[in-house]
Motif scaffolding. Structure first.
Motif, PDB file in Angstrom:
ATOM      1  N   ASP A 131      40.979 -64.414   8.654  1.00 42.79           N
ATOM      2  CA  ASP A 131      40.992 -63.039   9.107  1.00 42.79           C
ATOM      3  C   ASP A 131      40.537 -62.972  10.557  1.00 42.79           C
ATOM      4  O   ASP A 131      39.456 -63.440  10.910  1.00 42.79           O
ATOM      5  CB  ASP A 131      40.075 -62.196   8.219  1.00 42.79           C
ATOM      6  CG  ASP A 131      39.964 -60.768   8.712  1.00 42.79           C
ATOM      7  OD1 ASP A 131      41.002 -60.178   9.054  1.00 42.79           O
ATOM      8  OD2 ASP A 131      38.830 -60.249   8.761  1.00 42.79           O
TER       9      ASP A 131
ATOM     10  N   GLU B 222      39.532 -60.547  12.476  1.00 44.66           N
ATOM     11  CA  GLU B 222      38.375 -59.718  12.821  1.00 44.66           C
ATOM     12  C   GLU B 222      37.049 -60.347  12.396  1.00 44.66           C
ATOM     13  O   GLU B 222      36.070 -60.309  13.132  1.00 44.66           O
ATOM     14  CB  GLU B 222      38.505 -58.341  12.187  1.00 44.66           C
ATOM     15  CG  GLU B 222      37.332 -57.409  12.493  1.00 44.66           C
ATOM     16  CD  GLU B 222      37.534 -56.014  11.961  1.00 44.66           C
ATOM     17  OE1 GLU B 222      36.545 -55.424  11.476  1.00 44.66           O
ATOM     18  OE2 GLU B 222      38.677 -55.509  12.012  1.00 44.66           O
ATOM     19  N   THR B 223      37.013 -60.931  11.202  1.00 39.42           N
ATOM     20  CA  THR B 223      35.739 -61.435  10.675  1.00 39.42           C
ATOM     21  C   THR B 223      35.574 -62.943  10.820  1.00 39.42           C
ATOM     22  O   THR B 223      34.458 -63.458  10.735  1.00 39.42           O
ATOM     23  CB  THR B 223      35.607 -61.081   9.184  1.00 39.42           C
ATOM     24  OG1 THR B 223      36.649 -61.761   8.449  1.00 39.42           O
ATOM     25  CG2 THR B 223      35.715 -59.582   8.970  1.00 39.42           C
TER      26      THR B 223
ATOM     27  N   LEU C  32      36.596 -65.022   8.639  1.00 37.12           N
ATOM     28  CA  LEU C  32      36.429 -65.576   7.299  1.00 37.12           C
ATOM     29  C   LEU C  32      37.772 -66.017   6.725  1.00 37.12           C
ATOM     30  O   LEU C  32      38.796 -65.352   6.910  1.00 37.12           O
ATOM     31  CB  LEU C  32      35.785 -64.537   6.372  1.00 37.12           C
ATOM     32  CG  LEU C  32      34.371 -64.092   6.754  1.00 37.12           C
ATOM     33  CD1 LEU C  32      33.853 -63.048   5.769  1.00 37.12           C
ATOM     34  CD2 LEU C  32      33.415 -65.279   6.814  1.00 37.12           C
TER      35      LEU C  32
ATOM     36  N   CYS D 284      40.629 -66.536   4.025  1.00 38.81           N
ATOM     37  CA  CYS D 284      41.140 -65.719   2.922  1.00 38.81           C
ATOM     38  C   CYS D 284      42.294 -66.443   2.239  1.00 38.81           C
ATOM     39  O   CYS D 284      43.041 -67.194   2.890  1.00 38.81           O
ATOM     40  CB  CYS D 284      41.631 -64.368   3.418  1.00 38.81           C
ATOM     41  SG  CYS D 284      40.393 -63.365   4.280  1.00 38.81           S
TER      42      CYS D 284
ATOM     43  N   HIS E 158      25.554 -67.441   4.618  1.00 33.12           N
ATOM     44  CA  HIS E 158      25.777 -66.085   4.102  1.00 33.12           C
ATOM     45  C   HIS E 158      24.790 -65.756   2.990  1.00 33.12           C
ATOM     46  O   HIS E 158      24.493 -66.602   2.139  1.00 33.12           O
ATOM     47  CB  HIS E 158      27.206 -65.946   3.569  1.00 33.12           C
ATOM     48  CG  HIS E 158      27.631 -64.529   3.388  1.00 33.12           C
ATOM     49  ND1 HIS E 158      27.294 -63.795   2.266  1.00 33.12           N
ATOM     50  CD2 HIS E 158      28.331 -63.700   4.195  1.00 33.12           C
ATOM     51  CE1 HIS E 158      27.797 -62.587   2.390  1.00 33.12           C
ATOM     52  NE2 HIS E 158      28.421 -62.497   3.552  1.00 33.12           N
TER      53      HIS E 158
ATOM     54  N   ALA F 292      36.456 -59.058   3.098  1.00 30.75           N
ATOM     55  CA  ALA F 292      36.017 -59.839   4.257  1.00 30.75           C
ATOM     56  C   ALA F 292      35.151 -58.994   5.180  1.00 30.75           C
ATOM     57  O   ALA F 292      34.108 -59.451   5.674  1.00 30.75           O
ATOM     58  CB  ALA F 292      37.224 -60.389   5.014  1.00 30.75           C
ATOM     59  N   ARG F 293      35.558 -57.764   5.415  1.00 31.73           N
ATOM     60  CA  ARG F 293      34.774 -56.869   6.289  1.00 31.73           C
ATOM     61  C   ARG F 293      33.395 -56.621   5.685  1.00 31.73           C
ATOM     62  O   ARG F 293      32.390 -56.631   6.398  1.00 31.73           O
ATOM     63  CB  ARG F 293      35.495 -55.532   6.470  1.00 31.73           C
ATOM     64  CG  ARG F 293      36.931 -55.611   6.956  1.00 31.73           C
ATOM     65  CD  ARG F 293      37.068 -55.817   8.411  1.00 31.73           C
ATOM     66  NE  ARG F 293      38.396 -55.605   8.924  1.00 31.73           N
ATOM     67  CZ  ARG F 293      39.404 -56.450   8.905  1.00 31.73           C
ATOM     68  NH1 ARG F 293      39.266 -57.621   8.285  1.00 31.73           N
ATOM     69  NH2 ARG F 293      40.554 -56.188   9.498  1.00 31.73           N
ATOM     70  N   LYS F 294      33.363 -56.392   4.376  1.00 33.24           N
ATOM     71  CA  LYS F 294      32.085 -56.118   3.713  1.00 33.24           C
ATOM     72  C   LYS F 294      31.169 -57.332   3.783  1.00 33.24           C
ATOM     73  O   LYS F 294      29.963 -57.204   4.066  1.00 33.24           O
ATOM     74  CB  LYS F 294      32.342 -55.735   2.252  1.00 33.24           C
ATOM     75  CG  LYS F 294      31.096 -55.275   1.504  1.00 33.24           C
ATOM     76  CD  LYS F 294      30.594 -53.940   2.041  1.00 33.24           C
ATOM     77  CE  LYS F 294      29.472 -53.396   1.211  1.00 33.24           C
ATOM     78  NZ  LYS F 294      29.016 -52.075   1.705  1.00 33.24           N
TER      79      LYS F 294
ATOM     80  N   LYS G  25      31.240 -59.769   5.954  1.00 32.05           N
ATOM     81  CA  LYS G  25      30.823 -59.977   7.341  1.00 32.05           C
ATOM     82  C   LYS G  25      29.702 -59.009   7.707  1.00 32.05           C
ATOM     83  O   LYS G  25      28.770 -59.376   8.441  1.00 32.05           O
ATOM     84  CB  LYS G  25      32.015 -59.774   8.273  1.00 32.05           C
ATOM     85  CG  LYS G  25      31.704 -59.974   9.759  1.00 32.05           C
ATOM     86  CD  LYS G  25      31.247 -61.388  10.052  1.00 32.05           C
ATOM     87  CE  LYS G  25      31.298 -61.721  11.525  1.00 32.05           C
ATOM     88  NZ  LYS G  25      30.573 -60.794  12.387  1.00 32.05           N
ATOM     89  N   SER G  26      29.764 -57.783   7.215  1.00 33.69           N
ATOM     90  CA  SER G  26      28.725 -56.803   7.534  1.00 33.69           C
ATOM     91  C   SER G  26      27.365 -57.247   6.994  1.00 33.69           C
ATOM     92  O   SER G  26      26.329 -56.942   7.579  1.00 33.69           O
ATOM     93  CB  SER G  26      29.093 -55.429   6.972  1.00 33.69           C
ATOM     94  OG  SER G  26      28.966 -55.392   5.554  1.00 33.69           O
TER      95      SER G  26
ATOM     96  N   ASP H  47      25.916 -59.656   9.549  1.00 34.08           N
ATOM     97  CA  ASP H  47      25.429 -58.923  10.721  1.00 34.08           C
ATOM     98  C   ASP H  47      24.129 -58.197  10.407  1.00 34.08           C
ATOM     99  O   ASP H  47      23.195 -58.194  11.216  1.00 34.08           O
ATOM    100  CB  ASP H  47      26.487 -57.925  11.188  1.00 34.08           C
ATOM    101  CG  ASP H  47      27.757 -58.608  11.670  1.00 34.08           C
ATOM    102  OD1 ASP H  47      27.676 -59.803  12.038  1.00 34.08           O
ATOM    103  OD2 ASP H  47      28.821 -57.972  11.672  1.00 34.08           O
TER     104      ASP H  47
END
Length: 233
Positions: free
Chosen positions: A59, A61-62, A64, A66, A86, A202-204, A206-207, A210
């Motif tokens: 992905d 943006e992240t 990660l 997939c 993680h 993936a967004r979740k 990655k958050s 962060d």
């Protein structure tokens, strides 16, 4: 006498020698692996006609990895891999917090280490064929010196922990289900649907990385908690 170099064949089911553009969900991704698994493809015409059976990418943006992977019942599952840093690394599916699990269709139902590594470490087991594995997302690459193809089966140096979800829940169409095509009104969850869920997961995930870093940054280094500092005055 010159040495004859023979071009190696691609692993069974692999469709690309190098990263390729793969259209999905009204966009396109750079797919590192695209596999066709005819033994899992639903019979007859359907929305699966133009779908691959395994697609692996990173992905953008992240960062990660997939994977979308067709199961034996004809449905497609989605997975996102996280590294040892993680906070959810090593969490089995039923231990994943609800706030993360609910990000995807039907909740997170899969939490396991890379399959190639996991199977290879069992003395009586054999690594699964890569076209079926949930494992490292790595570029399929030619090694020019030897004219051979290397895939993730060659890369046991790092574990990832994969969190994933299924699309065979009530209301989902299961093309190769044992009881036929399912109930009237069941919906086939195609690759666009699975891709969108993968990206949300993936967004979740990655958050969480962060947020963990932000919390660490706010902690005073080498200092006692504020309450203890007040007592010392």
């Amino acid at each position: 006498m010159s040495k004859q170099v023979v071009k190696a064949e691609l692993p069974d089911g692999l469709m690309n020698e190098a990263p390729v553009t793969y259209a999905v969900a009204d966009t396109s991704i750079t797919a590192l692996q695209v596999y066709h698994n005819p033994d899992r493809r639903p019979s007859g015409d359907g929305p699966w006609n133009n779908e691959a059976d395994k697609v692996a990418w990173v992905d953008a943006e992240t960062g990660l990895g997939c994977i979308m992977l067709r199961q034996k019942n004809g449905t497609i599952s989605g997975y996102v891999g996280v590294g040892p840093e993680h906070p959810l690394f090593g969490f089995e599916a039923d231990a994943v917090p609800v706030g993360v699990s609910n990000t995807v269709h039907g909740g997170v139902t899969y939490g396991k280490a890379c399959e190639v590594n996991r199977f290879a470490r069992v003395a009586w087991g054999k690594p699964r064929k890569e076209r079926y594995t949930v494992c490292h997302v790595t570029r399929v690459r030619w090694v020019q010196e030897y004219r051979t193809v290397q895939t993730t089966e060659d890369e046991f140096h790092e574990d990832l922990w994969w969190l994933g979800f299924d699309t065979d829940h009530p209301g989902d169409l299961v093309p190769n289900g044992r009881y036929g095509e399912g109930r009237k009104g069941d919906i086939y969850r195609d690759q666009s649907f699975v891709y969108s869920n993968c990206i949300e997961l993936a967004r979740k995930l990655k958050s969480l990385i962060d947020a963990d870093r932000d919390t660490t940054a706010r902690e005073p280094l080498g200092l006692p908690p504020p309450s203890e500092r007040e007592e010392e005055r």
